[in-house]
Design an enzyme around this catalytic site. Structure first.
Site, PDB file in Angstrom:
ATOM      1  N   ALA A 174       3.984  60.380   5.353  1.00 40.09           N
ATOM      2  CA  ALA A 174       3.685  58.969   5.593  1.00 40.09           C
ATOM      3  C   ALA A 174       4.117  58.198   4.354  1.00 40.09           C
ATOM      4  O   ALA A 174       4.228  58.772   3.262  1.00 40.09           O
ATOM      5  CB  ALA A 174       2.188  58.771   5.849  1.00 40.09           C
ATOM      6  N   CYS A 175       4.363  56.917   4.492  1.00 39.84           N
ATOM      7  CA  CYS A 175       4.865  56.129   3.368  1.00 39.84           C
ATOM      8  C   CYS A 175       3.880  56.211   2.202  1.00 39.84           C
ATOM      9  O   CYS A 175       2.679  56.437   2.374  1.00 39.84           O
ATOM     10  CB  CYS A 175       5.135  54.690   3.781  1.00 39.84           C
ATOM     11  SG  CYS A 175       3.712  53.597   3.691  1.00 39.84           S
ATOM     12  N   LEU A 176       4.394  56.017   0.999  1.00 40.81           N
ATOM     13  CA  LEU A 176       3.598  56.204  -0.208  1.00 40.81           C
ATOM     14  C   LEU A 176       2.423  55.238  -0.313  1.00 40.81           C
ATOM     15  O   LEU A 176       1.460  55.503  -1.037  1.00 40.81           O
ATOM     16  CB  LEU A 176       4.493  56.067  -1.441  1.00 40.81           C
ATOM     17  CG  LEU A 176       5.596  57.122  -1.584  1.00 40.81           C
ATOM     18  CD1 LEU A 176       6.456  56.835  -2.813  1.00 40.81           C
ATOM     19  CD2 LEU A 176       5.004  58.520  -1.670  1.00 40.81           C
ATOM     20  N   SER A 178       0.201  54.862   1.738  1.00 43.41           N
ATOM     21  CA  SER A 178      -0.974  55.523   2.318  1.00 43.41           C
ATOM     22  C   SER A 178      -1.735  56.356   1.298  1.00 43.41           C
ATOM     23  O   SER A 178      -2.780  56.926   1.619  1.00 43.41           O
ATOM     24  CB  SER A 178      -0.545  56.415   3.485  1.00 43.41           C
ATOM     25  OG  SER A 178       0.254  57.493   3.020  1.00 43.41           O
TER      26      SER A 178
END
Length: 269
Positions: A174-176, A178
């Site tokens: 998941a994108c950073l 998160s």
């Protein structure tokens, strides 16, 4: 439905769409969707990947490689979330603003190339987690063929394995953004700290990793079966020293290990 029936349903859904621009990250779900869409629709499919400070270079390089292997036209755009008003304050609906901007930009690309629909890689399991980005997708009429076909993450991995896709056993990503508790400010510097910290663990051979940023504290999550590797003083010392070089004061290991949406546990529960 059986797995085969779900797969046929997915192909039928894509066939009826006629043309799609896939929001492509290079992850398990979007890679699977891109390959099946290309098999069904041929040149009526394009992949659109957005680069930003929340998207590690290693992930972008993999996405670029896979799209090239599939022979799919790959468009790269810039979607810098930190420039979205309020995003850096990390509100609980942060993903809504991110996805709305992303899908809007992908729609612009789709229009330019004469593509009818924008599709994302949401799967059936995503309905069980807190996903504010789904609201943005619904508002912009983004289609989710995998979810509509009721394919779960496990289904996607199994079908990907049968199709010999390189991502069939790729760890979830998941994108950073998160990695930060809601309400904790997100900055480019902090994102770089997380990216570097996770790369250290990946270079050590860990497969599924998250480094959660809690101010001075780094909270490491690794897959449950990988936790025992930390019962090694040399690894503990190495990771601790490297993380402190990056800028963390304290380094901790989450004893429960990695689980999807751990930052949402207080919301859901």
């Amino acid at each position: 439905m059986t797995l085969e029936q779900k797969f046929e349903k997915l192909k039928n859904i894509l066939s009826e769409l006629g043309s799609v621009a896939v929001a492509y990250s290079g992850g398990v779900d979007s890679t699977f969707l891109l390959k099946v869409a290309h098999d069904v629709l041929g040149e009526n499919v394009i992949a659109v990947t957005a680069t930003s400070s929340t998207y590690p270079e290693r992930e972008f390089n993999e996405a670029k490689k896979y799209a090239e292997q599939f022979g799919v036209k790959h468009i790269v755009i810039v979607s810098e979330e930190l420039e979205i008003e309020g995003f850096s304050k990390n509100p609980i609906d942060r993903c809504y603003y991110c996805k709305r901007e992303l899908f809007s930009k992908i729609y612009d690309v789709a229009k330019e190339y004469g593509i009818k629909y924008v599709a994302d890689g949401s799967n059936f399991d995503d309905l069980n987690d807190y996903r504010p980005g789904m609201k943005a997708a619904k508002e912009l009429n983004v289609v989710s063929p995998i979810k509509e076909a009721q394919l779960t993450k496990e289904d996607i991995r199994e079908l990907s394995r049968r199709m010999n896709l390189p991502t069939w056993n790729k760890p979830s990503f998941a994108c950073l953004s998160s990695r930060f508790p809601y309400g904790h400010e997100i900055t480019e510097e902090k994102l770089k700290m997380v990216e570097k910290a996770e790369q250290i663990l990946l270079d050590l051979g860990f497969k599924q990793v998250r480094v959660r940023h809690h101010g001075e504290i780094a909270r490491i999550e690794v897959a449950a079966q990988e936790r025992e590797r930390f019962f090694n003083v040399e690894i503990l010392d190495f990771v601790g020293d490297k993380f402190k070089e990056i800028g963390f004061t304290y380094v901790t290991l989450d004893v429960h290990g990695y689980r999807t949406g751990s930052m949402n546990e207080k919301i859901i529960n």
